[in-house]
Scaffold this active site. Sequence first.
Site, PDB file in Angstrom:
ATOM      1  N   GLY B  10       0.818  -1.214   0.000  1.00  0.00           N
ATOM      2  CA  GLY B  10       0.000   0.000   0.000  1.00  0.00           C
ATOM      3  C   GLY B  10       0.849   1.260   0.000  1.00  0.00           C
ATOM      4  O   GLY B  10       1.783   1.387   0.782  1.00  0.00           O
ATOM      5  N   ALA B  11       0.507   2.181  -0.914  1.00  0.00           N
ATOM      6  CA  ALA B  11       1.249   3.446  -1.015  1.00  0.00           C
ATOM      7  C   ALA B  11       0.386   4.606  -0.540  1.00  0.00           C
ATOM      8  O   ALA B  11       0.282   5.642  -1.190  1.00  0.00           O
ATOM      9  CB  ALA B  11       1.733   3.662  -2.445  1.00  0.00           C
ATOM     10  N   ASN B  37       1.546  -1.617  -4.890  1.00  0.00           N
ATOM     11  CA  ASN B  37       0.372  -0.734  -4.878  1.00  0.00           C
ATOM     12  C   ASN B  37      -0.453  -0.954  -6.138  1.00  0.00           C
ATOM     13  O   ASN B  37       0.085  -1.229  -7.206  1.00  0.00           O
ATOM     14  CB  ASN B  37       0.799   0.737  -4.794  1.00  0.00           C
ATOM     15  N   VAL B  81      -3.144  -6.638  -4.040  1.00  0.00           N
ATOM     16  CA  VAL B  81      -2.960  -7.679  -3.042  1.00  0.00           C
ATOM     17  C   VAL B  81      -4.223  -8.535  -2.974  1.00  0.00           C
ATOM     18  O   VAL B  81      -5.333  -8.006  -2.878  1.00  0.00           O
ATOM     19  CB  VAL B  81      -2.663  -7.071  -1.659  1.00  0.00           C
ATOM     20  N   GLU B 170     -16.635  17.629   5.694  1.00  0.00           N
ATOM     21  CA  GLU B 170     -15.734  18.302   4.747  1.00  0.00           C
ATOM     22  C   GLU B 170     -16.298  18.254   3.330  1.00  0.00           C
ATOM     23  O   GLU B 170     -16.178  19.209   2.566  1.00  0.00           O
ATOM     24  CB  GLU B 170     -14.338  17.657   4.801  1.00  0.00           C
ATOM     25  N   ASP B 297      -4.699   2.772   8.733  1.00  0.00           N
ATOM     26  CA  ASP B 297      -6.092   2.430   9.043  1.00  0.00           C
ATOM     27  C   ASP B 297      -6.296   0.960   9.370  1.00  0.00           C
ATOM     28  O   ASP B 297      -7.342   0.589   9.919  1.00  0.00           O
ATOM     29  CB  ASP B 297      -7.008   2.807   7.871  1.00  0.00           C
TER      30      ASP B 297
END
Lengths: 400, 400
Positions: B10-11, B37, B81, B170, B297
């Site tokens: 993961g990037a 990624n 992945v 937001e 996360d």
Amino acid sequence: MKKPSIVILGAGYGGMITATRLTKQLTANEASITLVNKHDYHYQTTWLHEPAAGTLSAERTRMPIKSVLNMNRINFLQDEVVEIKKDDKKVILKNGEVEYDYLVIGLGSEAETFGVPGVFEHAFSKWTVNGAREVKEHIEYVFAKYNNVEEKTDDMLTFIVAGAGFTGIEFIGELSERMPELCSYYDIPRDKVKMYVIEAAPSALPGFDPELVEYAMNLLENRGVEFKINCPIKEVTADGVILASGDEIKAATIVWATGVRGSSIIEKSGFDAMRGRIKVEPNLRAPGHDDIFVIGDCALIINEDINRPYPPTAQIAMQMADVCADNLKSLVTGQGSLKTFKPALKGTVASLGGKEAIGVVGSRKLYGAPASFMKKMIDNRYLFLLGGPGLTLKRGKSPL
Amino acid sequence: MKKPSIVILGAGYGGMITATRLTKQLTANEASITLVNKHDYHYQTTWLHEPAAGTLSAERTRMPIKSVLNMNRINFLQDEVVEIKKDDKKVILKNGEVEYDYLVIGLGSEAETFGVPGVFEHAFSKWTVNGAREVKEHIEYVFAKYNNVEEKTDDMLTFIVAGAGFTGIEFIGELSERMPELCSYYDIPRDKVKMYVIEAAPSALPGFDPELVEYAMNLLENRGVEFKINCPIKEVTADGVILASGDEIKAATIVWATGVRGSSIIEKSGFDAMRGRIKVEPNLRAPGHDDIFVIGDCALIINEDINRPYPPTAQIAMQMADVCADNLKSLVTGQGSLKTFKPALKGTVASLGGKEAIGVVGSRKLYGAPASFMKKMIDNRYLFLLGGPGLTLKRGKSPL
């Protein structure tokens, strides 16, 4: 004595030029001038292929009517025409009615489907500001959606333009020119995109010089456009188009550009008409109606040289507006005689996206950058006629 | 002796900072570093509410990975992945597999639906570059379509944001700020547009200072946003949402922002997890797996002060990456001991669109322009940590 009331229906090329001429040629005491239009803006129909493909903001193609016309001299009614009651000399509007002594019909055109079912349901066929914005946003939405769906089908990124006339070619010119940028922005492999132009006639751009047509087709084919000429469409469905041969081409986006017919208000109001166009007298009046002028796409005039109607173009609409305004002045002032309309065709240029175009100006064939330059000059010339140098500077296109 | 292989999955914020730290802290002889990624770009998840609402180009939120990392030191695999085979010390990818001595899991998050049916089918729930572009284009498409349909229904211009947490607030901040421009561009009367924020919890922005929450809600209400707080959604349908009360709100656009869970790869790979998050050791390793670090996360850490998990934020992911890189260095070089992760919360600012924001920085509450300034400084600080002054100048946001 009550001064005569001139009512102009439609603020397209014809209506706008008529209105601006009348405000200059008649004094306020000679006549009242009323302009009726659905929107409070005028837009340039001949530019709409650009916002539809997303290469120009839709805002650039329209302008508030009040920013162009002398509103001290014009009663402007923002309303929709429902029917012309020619025997009562009045026009029924959606929210009222208006009486006239002289009427100018400049209500423009609607898509011609030639009876092909499914066009209005499944294709984009409105060449208006609203319609152009919808096509653009639809195209960008399918691009944005593609990478978010699990089952990616080819038809999501297949674009069909029905009709290889002026509008269809100019639209695919813009879209094909923008395609590399669209693919790059939305991370779509370029080879996933398919673009078709499907034409029932035996040639693209019928009436254009064959050498120019070949130039245009080669250029567009090099950008990945596939032409299907001599290939009528039998039906438009939710999935794509069905050809006369029975073959189906699936596509999420179908843009209908097979030509136009006159406003449906013409037939609804009981005029004799061919495909919504009234065959006008040489002085542009509707036969049997000395108080009604018809200009632009609703007017039919035969080109005697080839025994076929002149095409519905902005150029002819504007020239009609000049004659219409002169003739109205003669009628209102009782001076002079009615002029006969005779088109003076100055040439035609079709843009092909970017700096590419083809055209004939005078007797010269033009390709590429010089043609593109001329196209922009033609666009600017209209602005100059409509609103002088101020409008041209403000809204014109840089020819370089 | 073969040098150890470090594989980073993961990037995102965590993966990128780990990768850039490792290229600086370890020599090429000490370890090989592989980054896996799905895309060849990194994007800033915390900015995505802007392109989703159309107030910033999606391009501004992403950057090619090779433009940021030292690619002489990184083996980059663009792949997805599928599963982590922790007993075999390898990762199954869609198009291959990769073995590791040390693994860093930074696979980020997915939408949490809390079991509400219909979310994936009928709501926009992907906070990714692809997802943000789709929301933006969908919104613009419904605006463009509205004036082209005969039967105009209110739900076409009704926008529901599910969730009044950080992302939901937001996003509606940007959308409500842009709404006057959208209405003007597409010729939509402003009063036709309805915007709802629906939140199941008893307050918007849970955990935020109540005074700031009130400021935000007042501001958004003044822009036409209607809040429904304490109002769980029972189901999302093709027509809108059905509330727990049984009431229905029809809407063509539903944006799902009720929070996230860890990557589904976590559970699929057999880790003990709570909502896709692994409760990591203080040194950020997965319990029972001394060769696997989990950051961002996918990592769960309890804030002992309130006995609740720290929220999944970019700030914490980046701080974890620092500790993760240090600990990997210790393991690879055999020097030093493993560090314990302890978040140092520097404050939180939520943008509300335009020059508006709310936040807490240190012990100071901020409103309006000063908060908005801080928000942009926080965004820029991340770019600085990732790529130094060059990247900040190139990709940063002007705070003025």
